[in-house]
Design an enzyme around this catalytic site. Structure first.
Site, short mmCIF file in Angstrom:
data_model
loop_
_atom_site.label_atom_id
_atom_site.label_comp_id
_atom_site.label_asym_id
_atom_site.label_seq_id
_atom_site.Cartn_x
_atom_site.Cartn_y
_atom_site.Cartn_z
N CYS A 1 -3.69 5.19 -4.39
CA CYS A 1 -2.96 6.02 -5.32
C CYS A 1 -3.78 7.25 -5.65
O CYS A 1 -4.84 7.49 -5.09
CB CYS A 1 -2.67 5.23 -6.60
SG CYS A 1 -1.78 3.69 -6.32
N LEU B 1 1.12 4.82 -4.55
CA LEU B 1 1.51 4.47 -3.18
C LEU B 1 1.59 2.95 -3.15
O LEU B 1 0.57 2.26 -3.19
CB LEU B 1 0.46 4.97 -2.18
CG LEU B 1 0.77 4.73 -0.69
CD1 LEU B 1 1.95 5.58 -0.24
CD2 LEU B 1 -0.46 5.03 0.17
N SER B 2 2.79 2.42 -3.10
CA SER B 2 2.99 0.97 -3.26
C SER B 2 2.56 0.22 -2.01
O SER B 2 3.10 0.47 -0.92
CB SER B 2 4.47 0.68 -3.56
OG SER B 2 4.88 1.36 -4.72
N ILE C 1 0.88 -3.40 -2.58
CA ILE C 1 0.93 -4.80 -2.99
C ILE C 1 1.75 -4.89 -4.28
O ILE C 1 1.65 -4.01 -5.15
CB ILE C 1 -0.50 -5.36 -3.21
CG1 ILE C 1 -1.24 -5.45 -1.87
CG2 ILE C 1 -0.48 -6.72 -3.87
CD1 ILE C 1 -2.70 -5.85 -1.99
N GLY D 1 -12.54 1.87 11.83
CA GLY D 1 -13.83 1.30 12.22
C GLY D 1 -15.02 2.00 11.60
O GLY D 1 -16.16 1.80 12.04
#
Length: 631
Positions: free
Chosen positions: A2, A51-52, A54, A364
């Site tokens: 978010c 920003l959804s 979970i 990574g």
């Protein structure tokens, strides 16, 4: 993932205008397009863009605690939140949501600042405690998530995930810090101990700030560090088993999401390792994304495709032209502060591609810093062996003289470019490493600066910070100290800044499993021979991953993202380069000498020298500062 913002009055708790907090949050809409919220109370305001990822519908922010006595705005992910939730429930905590945000609130109310030690993840958050009338600002161990803090003339501070949100506050002074310009030209980014604006600073990685209304703002407090001083003992097989367990745990914990999830795949050791362990942990094919170039010398897409085929991933690739410089102007708006790591362009491209298919992507990043994977680590370790044999009284006159006499031969094969190595051997390891990782050397910077700038800079020299960090590092060897500086200085300032801003600009959450703090701490405890052996960096990582990956992936030469900056500055960006010295924002600062800068530009355009690195830095400095202070 978010964007967060807020205002806090230390001293007199003046009212906070919610419209100001809302404007700050609006500047972060790209970080959180799924929802927004603002909460205010006397002397404090918290804002959030979501920003959804979970608990998609159940965790709006700013979020109150279950008893209403604390408020949270949070950016990031807590990967062990389910275990923490169970522990807190056993101690009487009540939860109304299924996400990690409410767990942070309960952990704060239970343990206070000590809650940070229990949080595994990436985060930057603010908690306002209504009982204590205090604000608690915290940042994760390695600085994956950013947090800027501004000192405002009305006695308040403003804080936000990105500087553009602070720039939305009408009271923010926009005075550029000349010491940050010195830092930026030295490193190609503005490091964490400074900001491009004098009245803005960053909450340092692994630090927190706890402040009340009735006192002056206290100093930041360190809550985490990494130590290379204590070394693990045991057989290679046992260390290998421990490393594999930690890597599996790190990747598995970062695969928790209520939205589609994938991975960046370059075909290198680190991203391929992450994809291998993702594939092992899930019955469904992993989604992978890679960027290729239509010039063979720059293209790694064949290696990415080979790994994708090996693990049966749902692979998406896009080929871009190295002549496509259309996103250069956009970069200045994305990064706010000047940022000259040209690999930001392909990072933005792969993030944009990934967002078309997933909302979360694993990367990574981090293994090179934690396990000695850069070529500079190999060279530094070799130089340290020479320093251990020859005392400084012999090295300084011998190698110093040879270094001064040896020609600068950039056109020769790499093995024959000995000038910088000879000069490095003349000095101590910290000074040599700082010089090796720098972008524009002190002598070149000095040739460009005016007397006015020199007066403003005083005796400050950018390299001193890294040198002192290495000399005071909790380390046993020169390689230990170099990796410590990489993790504490270069990783958050360059790599993590690059990935956070590029991914967030695309509305994508990027997660770095190889930066799990338990992995980083394990890497720091490894004896040097398990990190670097026979000139091979990340030795134990590669040995561990032999069960998953072929040798031509594990042991091929590291390439990384490449961008043809030198070509652009002789072609489509040549006129912009010329403007830097004449008629630009920078020319009006009286900080840079016109003639030396013009000479660098014309030498490069004519092909008489490759000055692309310093010219790219100057171009990105011009674009960033002209946005911050249009004048």
């Amino acid at each position: 993932m978010c964007g967060i913002a807020g205002i806090f009055h230390h001293g007199t708790p003046k009212p906070v205008d919610p419209a100001r907090v809302e404007r700050m949050c609006d500047a972060l809409e790209h970080r959180g397009p799924d929802g927004s919220g603002v909460w205010t109370a006397p002397g404090v305001g918290l804002g959030h863009r979501r920003l959804s990822i979970i608990d998609l519908e159940g965790s709006p922010q700013p979020m109150p605690s279950a008893d209403g006595r604390a408020m949270l705005t949070f950016n990031g992910e807590i990967y062990n939140y389910r275990a923490l939730r169970r522990e807190l429930q056993q101690q009487g905590a009540r939860f109304r949501t299924d996400g990690d945000s409410e767990v942070i609130l309960a952990a704060w109310q239970r343990w206070g600042p000590d809650c940070l030690q229990r949080l595994h993840g990436m985060f930057a958050f603010a908690i306002y405690d209504l009982d204590q009338r205090q604000i608690f600002l915290a940042r994760d161990r390695l600085g994956v998530k950013p947090l800027y803090i501004a000192d405002l003339p009305d006695g308040s501070i403003a804080f936000a995930s990105e500087m553009k949100a602070l720039l939305a506050h009408p009271l923010l002074p926009r005075e550029v810090d000349p010491l940050a310009v010195e830092d930026y030209l030295a490193w190609g980014f503005v490091p964490e101990h400074r900001s491009i604006l004098k009245h803005v600073r960053k909450l340092l990685p692994g630090h927190f700030l706890l402040a009340g209304h009735d006192a002056a703002l206290p100093a930041q407090r360190k809550w985490w560090d990494v130590s290379f001083a204590e070394k693990a003992r045991g057989k290679s097989d046992d260390l290998e088993a421990e490393l594999l367990h930690l890597m599996r745990e790190a990747v598995g914990s970062r695969m928790v999401a209520d939205v589609p999830l994938g991975a960046f795949l370059s075909g290198g050791v680190d991203s391929s390792s992450v994809v291998a362990l993702m594939s092992e942990a899930s019955a469904a094919p992993a989604t992978t994304c890679s960027i290729g170039f239509d010039v063979a010398a720059l293209d790694e897409s064949a290696h990415a495709r080979k790994v994708a085929e090996l693990f049966g991933t749902d692979h998406h690739a896009r080929t871009v032209s190295p002549d496509d410089w259309s996103a250069v102007d956009r970069l200045a708006g994305i990064y706010d502060e000047p940022f000259a790591d040209a690999s930001a362009l392909p990072t933005l491209a792969v993030s944009t591609l990934a967002r078309e298919h997933v909302k979360v992507a694993l990367s990574g990043d981090g293994a090179d810093e934690a396990f000695a994977g850069y070529r500079r680590h190999k060279f530094h370790a070799a130089e340290e062996r020479v320093r251990a044999i020859l005392p400084g009284s012999l090295r300084e006159p011998l190698f110093g003289t040879l270094g001064n006499l040896y020609p600068r031969a950039d056109w020769l094969p790499q093995k024959l470019r000995a000038k910088s190595t000879l000069q490095s051997l003349a000095g101590d390891g910290a000074a040599a490493y700082a010089r090796a990782v720098g972008v524009t050397p002190p002598a070149v910077r000095a040739s460009l600066f005016t007397e006015d700038f020199d007066r403003a800079r005083g005796d400050y020299r950018a390299e001193t910070v890294v040198e002192e960090m290495m000399r005071n590092a909790p380390a046993r060897t020169g390689l230990d100290a170099a990796q410590y500086a990489d993790l504490k200085f270069f990783l958050p300032g360059d790599i993590l800044t690059k990935v956070d801003r590029a991914s967030m600009a695309a509305g994508l959450e990027a997660r770095e499993p190889l930066l799990d703090h338990r992995l980083v701490e394990f890497g720091a405890r490894l004896p040097q021979r398990h990190r670097l052996r026979r000139g091979e960096g990340k030795w134990l990582v590669k040995k561990t991953m032999q069960r998953y990956l072929p040798d031509d992936i594990l042991y091929r030469r590291k390439q990384g993202f490449v961008t043809p900056i030198a070509h652009w500055l002789r072609g489509p960006l040549a006129q912009e380069a010329r403007k830097i010295a004449r008629g630009s924002w920078l020319s009006r600062t009286a900080w840079f000498q016109e003639k030396p800068l013009s000479r660098l530009v014309e030498q490069h355009i004519a092909g008489r020298a490759d000055n692309s690195r310093v010219l790219w830095q100057m171009l990105m400095l011009e674009k960033a500062l002209s946005r911050i202070d249009p004048r």
